[in-house]
Write a protein that holds these residues in place. Structure first.
Motif, PDB file in Angstrom:
ATOM      1  N   ASP A  95      26.145  -6.852  34.864  1.00 23.25           N
ATOM      2  CA  ASP A  95      25.762  -7.779  35.929  1.00 23.25           C
ATOM      3  C   ASP A  95      26.983  -8.386  36.608  1.00 23.25           C
ATOM      4  O   ASP A  95      27.024  -8.518  37.837  1.00 23.25           O
ATOM      5  CB  ASP A  95      24.869  -8.887  35.373  1.00 23.25           C
ATOM      6  CG  ASP A  95      23.472  -8.391  35.014  1.00 23.25           C
ATOM      7  OD1 ASP A  95      23.133  -7.252  35.410  1.00 23.25           O
ATOM      8  OD2 ASP A  95      22.732  -9.124  34.350  1.00 23.25           O
ATOM      9  N   LYS A 114      22.113  -4.451  43.624  1.00 22.43           N
ATOM     10  CA  LYS A 114      20.918  -4.329  42.798  1.00 22.43           C
ATOM     11  C   LYS A 114      20.415  -2.894  42.686  1.00 22.43           C
ATOM     12  O   LYS A 114      19.534  -2.608  41.884  1.00 22.43           O
ATOM     13  CB  LYS A 114      19.792  -5.211  43.359  1.00 22.43           C
ATOM     14  CG  LYS A 114      20.122  -6.701  43.357  1.00 22.43           C
ATOM     15  CD  LYS A 114      20.347  -7.230  41.951  1.00 22.43           C
ATOM     16  CE  LYS A 114      20.637  -8.718  41.937  1.00 22.43           C
ATOM     17  NZ  LYS A 114      20.926  -9.233  40.573  1.00 22.43           N
ATOM     18  N   LEU A 142      17.348  -1.984  32.075  1.00 23.17           N
ATOM     19  CA  LEU A 142      17.900  -2.837  33.140  1.00 23.17           C
ATOM     20  C   LEU A 142      16.819  -3.123  34.174  1.00 23.17           C
ATOM     21  O   LEU A 142      16.905  -2.714  35.342  1.00 23.17           O
ATOM     22  CB  LEU A 142      19.098  -2.141  33.798  1.00 23.17           C
ATOM     23  CG  LEU A 142      20.228  -1.686  32.862  1.00 23.17           C
ATOM     24  CD1 LEU A 142      21.258  -0.848  33.615  1.00 23.17           C
ATOM     25  CD2 LEU A 142      20.897  -2.886  32.193  1.00 23.17           C
ATOM     26  N   HIS A 144      15.979  -5.601  35.926  1.00 20.59           N
ATOM     27  CA  HIS A 144      16.327  -6.416  37.092  1.00 20.59           C
ATOM     28  C   HIS A 144      17.076  -5.622  38.150  1.00 20.59           C
ATOM     29  O   HIS A 144      17.383  -6.150  39.226  1.00 20.59           O
ATOM     30  CB  HIS A 144      17.175  -7.608  36.659  1.00 20.59           C
ATOM     31  CG  HIS A 144      18.429  -7.249  35.933  1.00 20.59           C
ATOM     32  ND1 HIS A 144      18.431  -6.566  34.729  1.00 20.59           N
ATOM     33  CD2 HIS A 144      19.736  -7.454  36.239  1.00 20.59           C
ATOM     34  CE1 HIS A 144      19.676  -6.373  34.331  1.00 20.59           C
ATOM     35  NE2 HIS A 144      20.483  -6.894  35.235  1.00 20.59           N
ATOM     36  N   LEU A 145      17.360  -4.341  37.852  1.00 13.13           N
ATOM     37  CA  LEU A 145      18.035  -3.468  38.799  1.00 13.13           C
ATOM     38  C   LEU A 145      17.104  -2.319  39.198  1.00 13.13           C
ATOM     39  O   LEU A 145      16.131  -2.025  38.503  1.00 13.13           O
ATOM     40  CB  LEU A 145      19.309  -2.892  38.186  1.00 13.13           C
ATOM     41  CG  LEU A 145      20.370  -3.900  37.722  1.00 13.13           C
ATOM     42  CD1 LEU A 145      21.506  -3.166  37.016  1.00 13.13           C
ATOM     43  CD2 LEU A 145      20.897  -4.726  38.886  1.00 13.13           C
TER      44      LEU A 145
END
Length: 231
Positions: free
Chosen positions: A25, A32, A57, A59-60
């Motif tokens: 991160d 992203k 992952l 959030h990506l």
């Protein structure tokens, strides 16, 4: 350049890539979307491999390069690129077969954030001659991305099982150093990483690493500036 070279995808019994999320991160900052290269995967197919990274992952947005009809265009338009572990020979073979190695090298040298782990880190060096993997495929060349002017040995360990009479990791690396005495080999332990930002190289994580060069071995410590090895 912005290159994060992780030793491994796991540490001990932790989940896949869990130890690396803070480093990833911080490395990606506001990016992203990540183009994922799963070519080192052999026992897992590339769709499954990409899904595994996406799960780790969430959030990506992770997209596999093999899912694009034009892999070169995918690299040209990528916000960031990640190259996973597995078999280094198969990874490099595919990059040569699809003529992607030089394009990735060019984009990363222009500032594209790069994340690799295990095999994906090994190819950041001058060649893959210090990988731990079996040569199950024969790449066009052992020459790799050459983002850093030394060799890497991810998963480095000096553990030797009792009663085991084969060569240790250090002995294998020393064989390389005998034949290539001017080229450093940096061994990074699981949970550690090398971070290249602009012209500064740093060891990240909590564990020491080792630099082999010629007949010498030098211990390197967490957060140590290793920029001398960039020349």
């Amino acid at each position: 350049m912005q290159v994060l070279m992780l030793s491994s995808s796991r540490v001990g019994s932790e989940g896949y890539l869990q130890h690396a999320i803070p480093m990833i991160d911080q490395h990606l900052r506001d990016h992203k979307e990540v183009l994922f290269v799963p070519f080192a995967g052999v026992s897992v197919n590339w769709d499954e491999y990409t899904a595994m990274v996406q799960t780790a992952l969430p959030h990506l947005t992770i997209k596999g390069i093999h899912q694009y009809t034009d892999a070169k265009q995918a690299i040209k338009s990528a916000q960031a690129i990640a190259v996973g572990g597995g078999n280094t020979f198969n990874l490099l073979h595919q990059l040569y077969e699809q003529d992607l190695l030089k394009l990735i090298q060019q984009r990363v040298r222009q500032g594209l954030p790069y994340i690799g782990w295990s095999a994906g880190s090994n190819i950041c060096g001058k060649s893959i001659r210090t990988t731990n993997d079996m040569p199950i495929m024969q790449p066009k060349s052992f020459d790799a991305l050459n983002l850093v002017p030394f060799q890497l040995n991810p998963h480095y360990s000096d553990y030797q099982p009792p009663g085991h009479n084969g060569e240790t990791r250090a002995q294998r690396i020393q064989e390389f150093c005998i034949l290539h005495p001017t080229t450093p080999v940096i061994g990074i332990r699981e949970g550690s990483a090398l971070l290249l930002q602009r012209n500064q190289l740093t060891l990240k994580g909590e564990l020491d690493g080792l630099v082999f060069k010629g007949t010498s071995q030098t211990v390197i410590t967490a957060n140590q500036d290793l920029s001398q090895y960039l020349t």
